[in-house]
Motif scaffolding. Structure first.
Motif, PDB file in Angstrom:
ATOM      1  N   GLN A  36       0.859  -1.060  -0.080  1.00 19.44           N
ATOM      2  CA  GLN A  36      -0.040  -0.024  -0.124  1.00 19.44           C
ATOM      3  C   GLN A  36       0.950   1.364   0.051  1.00 19.44           C
ATOM      4  OE1 GLN A  36      -2.838   0.092   3.089  1.00 19.44           O
ATOM      5  NE2 GLN A  36      -3.651  -1.922   2.558  1.00 19.44           N
ATOM      6  N   CYS A  55      -1.061   2.683   7.348  1.00 13.31           N
ATOM      7  CA  CYS A  55      -2.120   2.335   7.887  1.00 13.31           C
ATOM      8  C   CYS A  55      -1.966   1.797   9.338  1.00 13.31           C
ATOM      9  CB  CYS A  55      -2.736   1.080   7.420  1.00 13.31           C
ATOM     10  SG  CYS A  55      -3.326   1.261   5.713  1.00 13.31           S
ATOM     11  N   GLU A  59      -5.745  -2.925   6.502  1.00 14.00           N
ATOM     12  CA  GLU A  59      -6.240  -2.496   5.151  1.00 14.00           C
ATOM     13  C   GLU A  59      -6.742  -1.235   4.782  1.00 14.00           C
ATOM     14  OE1 GLU A  59      -6.976  -5.249   1.197  1.00 14.00           O
ATOM     15  OE2 GLU A  59      -7.075  -6.070   3.089  1.00 14.00           O
ATOM     16  N   LYS A  60      -7.986  -0.868   5.461  1.00 13.25           N
ATOM     17  CA  LYS A  60      -8.553   0.228   5.134  1.00 13.25           C
ATOM     18  C   LYS A  60      -8.460   1.250   6.220  1.00 13.25           C
ATOM     19  CE  LYS A  60     -11.632  -2.396   2.201  1.00 13.25           C
ATOM     20  NZ  LYS A  60     -13.160  -2.888   1.732  1.00 13.25           N
ATOM     21  N   LEU A  61      -7.785   1.166   7.263  1.00 14.16           N
ATOM     22  CA  LEU A  61      -7.539   1.673   8.380  1.00 14.16           C
ATOM     23  C   LEU A  61      -6.571   3.118   8.227  1.00 14.16           C
ATOM     24  CD1 LEU A  61      -9.391   2.205  11.015  1.00 14.16           C
ATOM     25  CD2 LEU A  61      -7.879   0.661  12.110  1.00 14.16           C
ATOM     26  N   ASN A  62      -6.660   4.075   7.724  1.00 15.41           N
ATOM     27  CA  ASN A  62      -5.715   4.978   7.248  1.00 15.41           C
ATOM     28  C   ASN A  62      -6.024   6.196   8.543  1.00 15.41           C
ATOM     29  OD1 ASN A  62      -8.111   6.652   6.841  1.00 15.41           O
ATOM     30  ND2 ASN A  62      -7.734   6.384   4.595  1.00 15.41           N
ATOM     31  N   ALA A 112      -9.851   7.312   9.043  1.00 16.61           N
ATOM     32  CA  ALA A 112     -10.653   6.192   9.872  1.00 16.61           C
ATOM     33  C   ALA A 112     -10.039   6.052  11.267  1.00 16.61           C
ATOM     34  CB  ALA A 112     -10.295   4.856   9.062  1.00 16.61           C
TER      35      ALA A 112
END
Length: 151
Positions: free
Chosen positions: A98, A102, A126-129, A132
């Protein structure tokens, strides 16, 4: 990137309703978590200890365990026992090729001690930036409880 930069990048994404106490550095009381957050209209504040790792281990079964001192662990556990909200946030610079940094939020004290596998870390991060994680802090302090799902 280092831990303080990671913490600052999360902090920049908090809205103005969140009172974030400075990056705590207490030379007299060991173990104090890195940050304390309170929502102006919220129900309960949140203690957060930040950790940062450069790269996730390659082997999916390798355990990623936050490097908490005995004093940090004691402080966090005592916070939980006092019915305060406490989390450990682990940021990571390189996950599954990525381009963005993250992280994961460990809400369960057993994960603070035992860690989670690299595979679990990658799946949760994976989607926890930054955005988030800031949203998690806002929601948690506003609602006054840790969500049941793992971040």
């Amino acid at each position: 990137m280092i831990e303080s930069q990671y913490t600052a990048n999360v902090g920049k994404r908090l809205n103005s309703n969140i009172m974030r106490m400075w990056k705590i550095n207490d030379n007299f009381a060991g173990g104090v978590p890195d940050a304390f957050y309170r929502h102006r209209n919220g129900k309960r504040p949140l203690w957060a200890e930040y950790k940062f790792i450069k790269t996730l281990p390659k082997r999916p079964t390798t355990v990623v365990k936050p490097d908490l001192s005995a004093q940090q662990l004691l402080w966090l556990n005592e916070a939980v026992e006092a019915h305060e909200l406490a989390v450990v946030i682990i940021g990571c610079e390189a996950i599954k090729h990525q381009r963005q940094v993250c992280g994961v939020v460990l809400t369960d004290p057993s994960e603070w001690v035992n860690g989670i596998t690299a595979e679990e870390f990658a799946n949760r991060a994976e989607k926890l930036n930054y955005t988030a994680i800031a949203a998690f802090i806002e929601e948690t302090t506003l609602e006054g409880g840790l969500s049941d799902h793992r971040l």
